[in-house]
Design an enzyme around this catalytic site. Structure first.
Site, PDB file in Angstrom:
ATOM      1  N   GLU A 264     -61.343  23.729  -2.083  1.00 15.83           N
ATOM      2  CA  GLU A 264     -61.689  24.854  -1.528  1.00 15.83           C
ATOM      3  C   GLU A 264     -60.817  25.233  -0.289  1.00 15.83           C
ATOM      4  O   GLU A 264     -60.626  24.219   0.511  1.00 15.83           O
ATOM      5  CB  GLU A 264     -63.153  24.961  -1.318  1.00 15.83           C
ATOM      6  CG  GLU A 264     -64.031  24.948  -2.656  1.00 15.83           C
ATOM      7  CD  GLU A 264     -65.359  25.159  -2.168  1.00 15.83           C
ATOM      8  OE1 GLU A 264     -65.854  25.578  -1.303  1.00 15.83           O
ATOM      9  OE2 GLU A 264     -66.207  24.965  -3.125  1.00 15.83           O
ATOM     10  N   HIS A 283     -67.318  30.400  -3.479  1.00 17.32           N
ATOM     11  CA  HIS A 283     -68.572  29.846  -2.651  1.00 17.32           C
ATOM     12  C   HIS A 283     -69.250  30.793  -1.748  1.00 17.32           C
ATOM     13  O   HIS A 283     -69.565  30.769  -0.726  1.00 17.32           O
ATOM     14  CB  HIS A 283     -68.063  28.839  -1.433  1.00 17.32           C
ATOM     15  CG  HIS A 283     -68.649  27.532  -1.183  1.00 17.32           C
ATOM     16  ND1 HIS A 283     -68.340  26.134  -1.085  1.00 17.32           N
ATOM     17  CD2 HIS A 283     -70.158  27.558  -1.266  1.00 17.32           C
ATOM     18  CE1 HIS A 283     -69.326  25.399  -0.720  1.00 17.32           C
ATOM     19  NE2 HIS A 283     -70.610  26.187  -0.807  1.00 17.32           N
TER      20      HIS A 283
HETATM   21  P1  NAD Z   1     -82.293  19.325  -3.596  1.00 19.68           P
HETATM   22  O1  NAD Z   1     -81.795  18.231  -2.879  1.00 19.68           O
HETATM   23  O2  NAD Z   1     -83.572  20.004  -3.383  1.00 19.68           O
HETATM   24  O3  NAD Z   1     -82.155  19.043  -5.225  1.00 19.68           O
HETATM   25  C1  NAD Z   1     -81.307  18.232  -5.724  1.00 19.68           C
HETATM   26  C2  NAD Z   1     -81.807  17.588  -6.965  1.00 19.68           C
HETATM   27  O4  NAD Z   1     -80.836  16.914  -7.776  1.00 19.68           O
HETATM   28  C3  NAD Z   1     -82.868  16.422  -6.700  1.00 19.68           C
HETATM   29  O5  NAD Z   1     -84.169  17.011  -7.181  1.00 19.68           O
HETATM   30  C4  NAD Z   1     -82.449  15.195  -7.233  1.00 19.68           C
HETATM   31  O6  NAD Z   1     -83.528  14.304  -7.697  1.00 19.68           O
HETATM   32  C5  NAD Z   1     -81.306  15.675  -8.098  1.00 19.68           C
HETATM   33  N1  NAD Z   1     -80.399  14.701  -8.679  1.00 19.68           N
HETATM   34  C6  NAD Z   1     -79.762  13.743  -7.834  1.00 19.68           C
HETATM   35  N2  NAD Z   1     -78.807  13.223  -8.526  1.00 19.68           N
HETATM   36  C7  NAD Z   1     -79.003  13.617  -9.929  1.00 19.68           C
HETATM   37  C8  NAD Z   1     -78.578  13.090 -11.065  1.00 19.68           C
HETATM   38  N3  NAD Z   1     -77.511  12.348 -11.262  1.00 19.68           N
HETATM   39  N4  NAD Z   1     -79.049  13.733 -12.249  1.00 19.68           N
HETATM   40  C9  NAD Z   1     -79.899  14.731 -12.174  1.00 19.68           C
HETATM   41  N5  NAD Z   1     -80.277  15.154 -11.021  1.00 19.68           N
HETATM   42  C10 NAD Z   1     -80.212  14.725  -9.980  1.00 19.68           C
HETATM   43  O7  NAD Z   1     -80.877  20.180  -3.373  1.00 19.68           O
HETATM   44  P2  NAD Z   1     -80.874  22.060  -3.333  1.00 19.68           P
HETATM   45  O8  NAD Z   1     -81.142  22.418  -2.097  1.00 19.68           O
HETATM   46  O9  NAD Z   1     -81.458  22.241  -4.581  1.00 19.68           O
HETATM   47  O10 NAD Z   1     -79.269  22.172  -3.659  1.00 19.68           O
HETATM   48  C11 NAD Z   1     -78.558  21.598  -4.721  1.00 19.68           C
HETATM   49  C12 NAD Z   1     -76.999  21.818  -4.677  1.00 19.68           C
HETATM   50  O11 NAD Z   1     -76.668  23.068  -4.546  1.00 19.68           O
HETATM   51  C13 NAD Z   1     -76.279  20.875  -3.731  1.00 19.68           C
HETATM   52  O12 NAD Z   1     -75.402  20.380  -4.103  1.00 19.68           O
HETATM   53  C14 NAD Z   1     -76.151  21.830  -2.530  1.00 19.68           C
HETATM   54  O13 NAD Z   1     -75.248  21.373  -1.740  1.00 19.68           O
HETATM   55  C15 NAD Z   1     -75.818  23.022  -3.442  1.00 19.68           C
HETATM   56  N6  NAD Z   1     -75.777  24.375  -2.885  1.00 19.68           N
HETATM   57  C16 NAD Z   1     -74.853  25.313  -2.895  1.00 19.68           C
HETATM   58  C17 NAD Z   1     -75.002  26.286  -2.206  1.00 19.68           C
HETATM   59  C18 NAD Z   1     -73.599  27.493  -2.401  1.00 19.68           C
HETATM   60  O14 NAD Z   1     -73.071  28.075  -1.528  1.00 19.68           O
HETATM   61  N7  NAD Z   1     -73.081  27.515  -3.633  1.00 19.68           N
HETATM   62  C19 NAD Z   1     -76.047  26.764  -1.389  1.00 19.68           C
HETATM   63  C20 NAD Z   1     -76.915  25.969  -1.285  1.00 19.68           C
HETATM   64  C21 NAD Z   1     -76.926  24.743  -1.938  1.00 19.68           C
END
Ligand code: NAD
Length: 323
Positions: A264, A283
């Site tokens: 990015e 993003h």
């Molecule tokens: P979170 O920590 O609440 O949830 C992540 C989940 O993934 C957890 O329940 C965990 O058990 C699970 N997990 C971990 N490894 C795994 C695997 N190998 N297989 C399946 N499940 C697995 O996080 P969140 O707040 O829900 O965020 C999720 C993602 O979204 C993160 O990567 C975060 O950085 C991203 N995000 C992106 C944006 C954006 O601007 N696009 C904004 C916010 C968050």
């Protein structure tokens, strides 16, 4: 508190800044500060607040002799070398809840836009066309959505998809108990391959870790249904982008929508930018006024609380730093 100094190096919402300024601390607000200048200035500050643009690297932390806390206005801390911070007893706090709804709503926006080819259809009108027969879409009601990662965002997407769009939702998350999925009417699947085979759309909501890097590669794409849609609003690096383009061109994948990319900004020459079956946004998952306000306030409150000697609510490395 007045002898405390905070440097904020990415743009954050006014409400968060106002809280800091009213908190009786010195605030230096310098979004976009070049790295060499940050290296010079970091040594004067007790706290650093960033979003995702500032890269908090080991060499920066080497100069951060006064720094005791880093606040990330958002959830992902992959722009922060947390291990190096921990080694120097610097606490890292994030704002895990503020972005959840924004990222989930963006995922749903991409799902519907992809299913109905909204962006490509709109682009044909912008260039003077009117082509109705080319854009037969897919109804999502009654279709199967596979969620990978049933955390905050994954379960919010699942809830909207099931209760709002009336999709059948499957979820794969080895760290989440099946009962938490079943309570929400979501079907737990304990095998990623089974989820990929059964879904009309697959959405990623896991963090980027050593285990999840290229979670969806050529092999996994082969398991997906030829009309299936792939959504990534989580992190670049979870998906092999080149393999996705190959699968789309081979007709073994129906479409893909990405908000996040391995590199990015997305390089200008990336085929993802122009592929007719790919929908890309830069993003934007957390980019709502509401989410930016929530995360800025959350992180500002936590940093001030910490400087007053209280325990913040979302310490990423709290346990290690307290040891
Ligand atoms: P979170 O920590 O609440 O949830 C992540 C989940 O993934 C957890 O329940 C965990 O058990 C699970 N997990 C971990 N490894 C795994 C695997 N190998 N297989 C399946 N499940 C697995 O996080 P969140 O707040 O829900 O965020 C999720 C993602 O979204 C993160 O990567 C975060 O950085 C991203 N995000 C992106 C944006 C954006 O601007 N696009 C904004 C916010 C968050």
């Amino acid at each position: 508190m007045t002898d405390h100094s905070i440097i904020v190096t990415d743009r954050i919402a006014d409400e968060g800044l106002a809280l800091l300024r009213d908190g009786g601390v010195h605030v230096e607000y310098v979004p976009g500060l070049p790295k060499d200048e940050l290296l010079e200035r970091i040594g004067y500050h007790d706290a650093l607040i960033v979003r995702s643009e500032t890269k908090v690297t080991r060499d920066l932390l080497d100069r951060a002799t006064r720094l005791r806390i880093i606040g990330r206005a958002g959830v992902g801390v992959d722009n922060i070398d947390v291990a190096s911070a921990t080694g120097r007893h610097i606490l890292v706090v994030n704002a895990p809840d503020g972005n959840t709804v924004a990222a989930a709503e963006h995922t749903i926006a991409l799902l519907l836009a992809l299913a109905r080819q909204v962006a490509v259809a709109a682009a044909t009108l912008a260039s003077g066309g009117w082509d109705r027969s080319r854009f037969l879409g897919m109804q999502v009601r009654g279709k199967v959505l596979g969620i990978i990662g049933f955390g905050r965002i994954g379960r919010t997407v699942a809830d909207i998809a099931r209760n709002g769009l009336r999709m059948d939702v499957l979820a794969y998350d080895p760290y989440c108990p099946a009962s938490a999925m079943e309570e929400l009417g979501i079907t737990p699947v304990d095998d990623l391959a089974a989820l990929l085979r059964a879904s009309d759309a697959v959405s990623l909501h896991v963090p980027l870790t050593a285990d999840t890097t290229t979670l969806i590669g050529a092999h996994e794409l082969q398991l997906m249904r030829p009309h299936a849609l792939l959504l990534n609003v989580a992190r670049g690096g979870l998906v092999d982008e080149e393999a996705v383009v190959r699968a789309l061109d081979a007709g073994s994948l129906g479409g893909a929508a990405f908000d996040v990319f391995a590199t990015e900004p997305l390089p200008p020459e990336s085929p993802l930018r122009t592929h007719p079956r790919v929908l890309v946004t830069p993003h934007l998952g957390a980019s709502t006024h509401d989410a930016q306000r929530f995360v800025a306030i959350d992180v500002a409150e936590q940093v001030l609380r910490f400087l007053r000697g209280e325990t913040p609510t979302s310490g990423v490395n709290l346990a290690e730093v307290q040891q």
